[in-house]
Design an enzyme around this catalytic site. Sequence first.
Site, short mmCIF file in Angstrom:
data_model
loop_
_atom_site.label_atom_id
_atom_site.label_comp_id
_atom_site.label_asym_id
_atom_site.label_seq_id
_atom_site.Cartn_x
_atom_site.Cartn_y
_atom_site.Cartn_z
N HIS A 207 0.81 -1.22 0.00
CA HIS A 207 0.00 0.00 0.00
C HIS A 207 0.84 1.27 0.00
O HIS A 207 0.32 2.36 -0.23
CB HIS A 207 -0.91 0.02 1.24
CG HIS A 207 -1.71 -1.24 1.41
ND1 HIS A 207 -1.32 -2.25 2.26
CD2 HIS A 207 -2.85 -1.65 0.83
CE1 HIS A 207 -2.20 -3.23 2.20
NE2 HIS A 207 -3.14 -2.90 1.34
N SER B 35 -5.66 -9.75 -2.66
CA SER B 35 -4.70 -10.25 -1.67
C SER B 35 -5.03 -11.67 -1.22
O SER B 35 -4.54 -12.13 -0.19
CB SER B 35 -4.68 -9.31 -0.45
OG SER B 35 -5.98 -9.14 0.07
N CYS C 242 -6.57 0.88 -10.42
CA CYS C 242 -5.73 -0.15 -11.03
C CYS C 242 -6.52 -0.92 -12.08
O CYS C 242 -7.70 -1.25 -11.88
CB CYS C 242 -5.23 -1.09 -9.94
SG CYS C 242 -4.35 -2.53 -10.56
N GLU D 266 -3.26 2.66 2.14
CA GLU D 266 -2.85 3.32 0.89
C GLU D 266 -3.16 4.80 0.92
O GLU D 266 -2.34 5.64 0.53
CB GLU D 266 -3.55 2.67 -0.31
CG GLU D 266 -3.18 3.32 -1.63
CD GLU D 266 -3.99 2.79 -2.81
OE1 GLU D 266 -4.21 3.57 -3.76
OE2 GLU D 266 -4.41 1.61 -2.77
#
Length: 434
Positions: free
Chosen positions: A76, A264, A192, A128
Site C-alpha cells: 500500500h 490479496s 488499477c 494506501e
Amino acid sequence: MRVIIAKTAGFCMGVRKAMDNVLDAANKRERDDGVVYTEGPLIHNPQVLERLEKKGISALKESTDLTKSTVVIRAHGITPKRRRELEESGAEICDATCPRVKRVQSVIEKHAKDGYSTIIVGDDGHAEVIGLLGYTEGKGYVISSSEDVSSLPDMDKVCIVAQTTQDMHTYALTVEKLKHRYKDHKEFETICSSTSKRQEEVINLSEAVDAMIVVGGRGSANTNRLAHISANRGTPTFLVETEKELDLKKLIDFSVIGVTAGASTPNWLIQSVVDKVQAFQAKKVGKVRIFTEKAITVLIGSFMYIGIGAASFSYSSSVLLGIDPRIKFCAIATLFLFSMYVLNHFANKEAAALNEPSRAKLYEKHQGVFVVLGIVAAVISFVLAFTVSLEVFFCVFLLFYLELHIGFLLSQRDFPVLFDIIVWHRFQARKRYL
C-alpha cells in the site's frame, strides 16, 4: 451444482510483487542471521500474514531494534516522512509498494509542488490513502463518495485521484460532481486496471450465476467492494475468509455458484473454498457419479494421468515413426514420469500445499502408499530399461540424475541469486558491444 471461478480471482501483480520481495528478503536475511519486518501488514489477508509470521516475518513495532534488519514497505506504500524515518534507523529498506500506487504518489507529489490541493476518492484511514496523503504537502482531502463533495472547502485548483482499489462507478459519479464544483481541476484515472477488470468480471459473473462466494480478508478494501458490487446486483453473496466460514446449507438451493476473490487472496485459499463446495455437491448426486468423480480426482491428484499420457505419447510416436510399438517402452515412460512427479511432490511439500491444496491433502492422507509407489515405479522403470538395452538404461538413469540434481539446485536459496548475478554480468558484457 456447478462452480464457476472468476478468471481474475486471486493475487494481483502488486501483491505478487510484494510477496516475492518479502520472501526474497527473508531468504537473504536468513543467510545473514538478520530479521525481516514489514511496515504494517504486508497485505490485507490474515491467513497469508499468519504464514509469513511462521517464517519469522512480522509487522514492525515502534520499539524494535532494527540492527541487521530489513524493513519491507507494504504494497500500500507509506508516507515520505515515514520512509525517511526508516532510512535513518539504519535498516535495509525493501520497497514492495505496488507500482500502481507509486504512480498515484508521483501524480500527487508533482501537482502538490505546483500548488494543487489533492482530493483522494477512497477510504479514509486505509493504509494506501494514509500513504498518499503524505505526498499532498498538507493539502489533501479524502472523500468516499459523491455525497461528501459538499463537505469540501473551496480551493483554487485541485488534483483528483482515486485509491487504486476504488469502485469504478463510485469514482465516476464523484468526479462528475467535483468537476462541477471546481472549474480548475485535473482528474486522473488511477484505479488499477486489475481492479477494474476484477470488478467488471464480478458484475458479469454475478448476473450469470445463482449465488456468489467472495473469498478474502475482511480488512481488504477491494475484497469488500467485490462483495458489495455482487450484492448490489441482487445476487446472494457470501464473503468468507476461509472454507471454514462457508455455510453449505445456504448453498443447497443454488445450481450455479460463482467464486471470486480479492487481490490479496492466495490461490490455495480460493481452491480450498472451491473444493469444499464441490465436495458438498458430490453428496447430492448418485453413487455412480460420486464414484466417477472420486476416480477422476485420484487419477489427476496422484499424477497417474501423466503416466498414462506418457504411455500414449510413446505408443503414438512409435506408430508415426513406423516402429512397432513396444509395451516395455510405454511402461518405462509411464512408471518413470509417475515416480518423478510423486517424489518431487514430497521433496517440496510446502509449495504443493500452497499451490495445490486438494492434491496435497490426498498425498498427506496416503503418504506412505505414494512414497512406496513412487520408489517402486522408479525401480521397475530402471529394471525394464535394463532388460531392453544398456543404452536405454543409461538414458533413463541420466534423466533421473538430471532431474534429481536440477530439483536440488532449484531448491537452494543461493541458486536464484547466483542465476541473477550470471544474467546481469552477461547483460553488462553484451551492452559493451551494442
